[in-house]
Every structure is written in C-alpha cells, then in structure tokens.
Design a protein around this motif. Structure first.
Motif, mmCIF file in Angstrom:
data_model
loop_
_atom_site.group_PDB
_atom_site.id
_atom_site.type_symbol
_atom_site.label_atom_id
_atom_site.label_comp_id
_atom_site.label_asym_id
_atom_site.label_seq_id
_atom_site.Cartn_x
_atom_site.Cartn_y
_atom_site.Cartn_z
ATOM 1 N N SER A 159 -7.104 3.333 2.025
ATOM 2 C CA SER A 159 -6.797 1.951 2.391
ATOM 3 C C SER A 159 -5.313 1.798 2.674
ATOM 4 N N LEU A 160 -5.007 0.967 3.653
ATOM 5 C CA LEU A 160 -3.624 0.687 4.012
ATOM 6 C C LEU A 160 -3.265 -0.735 3.617
ATOM 7 N N ARG A 161 -2.009 -0.926 3.235
ATOM 8 C CA ARG A 161 -1.441 -2.249 3.035
ATOM 9 C C ARG A 161 -0.184 -2.309 3.888
ATOM 10 N N LEU A 162 -0.001 -3.400 4.617
ATOM 11 C CA LEU A 162 1.117 -3.493 5.557
ATOM 12 C C LEU A 162 1.980 -4.708 5.259
ATOM 13 N N VAL A 206 1.092 1.243 13.594
ATOM 14 C CA VAL A 206 0.252 1.053 12.412
ATOM 15 C C VAL A 206 -1.129 0.523 12.790
ATOM 16 N N TRP A 215 -4.639 2.196 11.723
ATOM 17 C CA TRP A 215 -5.657 1.447 10.972
ATOM 18 C C TRP A 215 -7.006 1.568 11.674
ATOM 19 N N GLN A 216 -6.985 1.415 13.009
ATOM 20 C CA GLN A 216 -8.230 1.505 13.778
ATOM 21 C C GLN A 216 -8.849 2.885 13.662
ATOM 22 N N ALA A 265 -10.525 3.230 10.373
ATOM 23 C CA ALA A 265 -11.756 2.431 10.355
ATOM 24 C C ALA A 265 -12.871 3.130 11.114
#
Length: 311
Positions: free
Chosen positions: A124-127, A107, A111-112, A115
């Motif tokens: 957008s991610l939520r972890l 993950v 995410w990187q 970005a």
C-alpha cells in the motif's frame, strides 16, 4: 553503555525541537522523554542538552551523539530490512512525499501499476504532496519513507548526507509562449529561445514560496532582466492555460506540462536550465523489501507498449 532507545529520542529531539513534539512523535509522554534524556546524560557523563529560554538545545556532546546515532540507527534499519526480507509474503505501507508534478507523473502511474497487479503484492502507498524542502523535513522527522525532490541547475539543492539518494531523471525547463508571441519573436516551434528577448513580456510564475519561483528569478536575472510578474499560481496547469490564453509567458519544467500542449509554443533555452529529480530515503531503509520494490519501479518502470511509461 549508551542506550539505543535514548539515542533515538535525542535524534528526534534534534529533529522536532521540543520535548512535547518529540513525545508526540514517539508516542511517549513529555515526562518520559525528559527522564530518558536525563538518563542519557548520566550514561554519557556530560550534558547532552541545555536550556535556552523555554526550549532545549543540544550541547556539543549532544550534537556528537546525534551524528553517531544517525549511523547506528541506519544500521539497525538495515538489519530490520534484512529480517523483513526473510519473512515470506510480508508486505506493508510505503509513505511517499513528492512535489506536485512528480506526484502526477510518477507516483500516480506507480499506484496504477500496483493496482493492476491485484491484491497479491499487498503493498500500500500513502502520498503527501509537498515542496522539496518540506518533503526533506518530513523525511528527517521520519514522517515519510521516501521523498521525491528536485534541484535546478541555477538553484542547486543540498541533500542530507545521512540519506540514500539517487538521480531519477533530468528534464529541461521550457519556455512556454502563445503561438502569436512566438511568431512575434521569430521562433519556429521547438526552436531554442533567447530568454533576454522576453524581457518585455508579462510573466506568469509559481508562488514565491516555491523553488520554481526562485529558479525563474535566477534564470531571468542571468538573462539581464527582472520579470514583470502578472500572475502567480503554483499549479502549472493553470499557468499553461493562461499562456495558451495569451496572458503571458512562463518557464515550465517538461514534466509539469499538462498532457495537452497543442495550444502552446514550447522552446528550450539557448542557455539551458534543467531540473534533476532525486529519490531520497533514510540511510539503511532502502534495503527494506517494500521500499526497495517502490524504488525499483520508480527507477526502472515497466513500460506500456508504445508509451515507455508505467502501465
């Protein structure tokens, strides 16, 4: 005719167990939930819930409706995903629940990568970091969109039949030894190890609340011994550091190893144990453009030259 909104409420009641929890999850009041359930019973012509003490339980008719509701709501989710795909430039939030090593190794690079693409993707991610059982429970309760879970060859995991699942990768579980211990066992670096030869060593394991702990118990049991556990930590980086300090030995999935393993002697097992990692999403939701994009990036990560990993 059955009301789909009331079927959704019944489905949530099956997942959350109480009217109060169902109401909170659906942003309704408990009386409103009770009214909808009463109306659903009239539509069905038979009781769908019954009181057991202070709680409500599904009747056989309720169980039947929930089973069909899963299919109906999955089709609605697919329809919503199709509509979303037609809306040019629409992007949103994808909630991911993953176990710790997947969060770090899979993950975080995802995410990187998002970005690095800048604001244009708008995704957008939520972890949430949870063990697989808790991740599947969050998926069942619709608290997350995507669960990353694992299963061991010696500890199979039953995945929900109402969900979409795909194998992401398979990795070996390695025996981690201090180089001195490896030398005492006559093991050259990378040489397959007979787990039974480690029965006399102190063991370092995750906590008993984890499936990794159960995997180690089963692997050692198959090798004919009960491990002498001296330390428990659910952080594999801690276990690796302790192995490097000569505190004992551990079984560690390859992806859970720290980036620097030079002070460890790592060995596959003569009787191999592997860990399979799955992506799991609710039926129908995988067609949503945002979630589909995340799944594509996880299953086919763009590589950074020379690394084979997400950029």
């Amino acid at each position: 005719m059955l009301d789909v909104r009331r079927l959704r409420i019944l489905q949530h009641l099956a997942a959350y167990g109480t009217v109060a929890a169902t109401a909170e999850a659906l942003h309704l009041t408990p009386p409103a939930v009770s009214q909808h359930l009463a109306a659903l019973q009239k539509e069905a012509g038979t009781p769908v819930v019954e009181k057991r003490g202070r709680t409500l339980r599904l009747t056989a008719a309720g169980e039947l409706l929930v089973a069909h509701a899963e299919i109906i709501l999955a089709e609605l989710a697919a329809a919503e995903a199709g509509l979303a795909a037609l809306q040019s430039g629409r992007h949103g939030i994808v909630r991911i629940t993953a176990f710790a090593s997947a969060a770090r190794a899979l993950v975080a690079p995802l995410w990187q990568h998002l970005a690095d693409l800048g604001p244009a993707p708008g995704l957008s991610l939520r972890l949430s970091v949870q063990e697989p059982d808790e991740a599947l429970e969050e998926l069942h309760k619709r608290s997350t969109d995507l669960a990353l879970v694992h299963s061991y060859t010696v500890l199979p995991r039953s995945l929900p039949t109402t969900c979409e699942q795909a194998v992401l990768m398979e990795e070996p579980v390695l025996l981690a030894l201090h180089p001195r211990q490896a030398g005492e066992l006559g093991l050259a670096p990378g040489q397959p190890a007979d787990l039974s030869h480690t029965a006399h060593l102190p063991w370092l394991t995750p906590g008993p609340e984890t499936s990794c702990y159960e995997m180690i118990q089963r692997a050692c049991g198959a090798a004919g011994f009960v491990p002498d556990i001296r330390t428990r930590s659910s952080d594999f980086a801690v276990l690796a550091a302790l192995v490097a300090a000569g505190a004992g030995t551990a079984l560690i999935p390859r992806m859970a190893l720290p980036d620097t393993t030079g002070s460890l002697s790592l060995h596959p097992l003569l009787q191999p144990v592997s860990r399979t990692i799955f992506t799991v999403s609710r039926a129908g939701t995988g067609k949503h453009p945002d979630l589909r994009r995340v799944l594509e990036l996880l299953h086919n990560p763009p590589a950074t030259p020379g690394t084979g990993r997400l950029s």
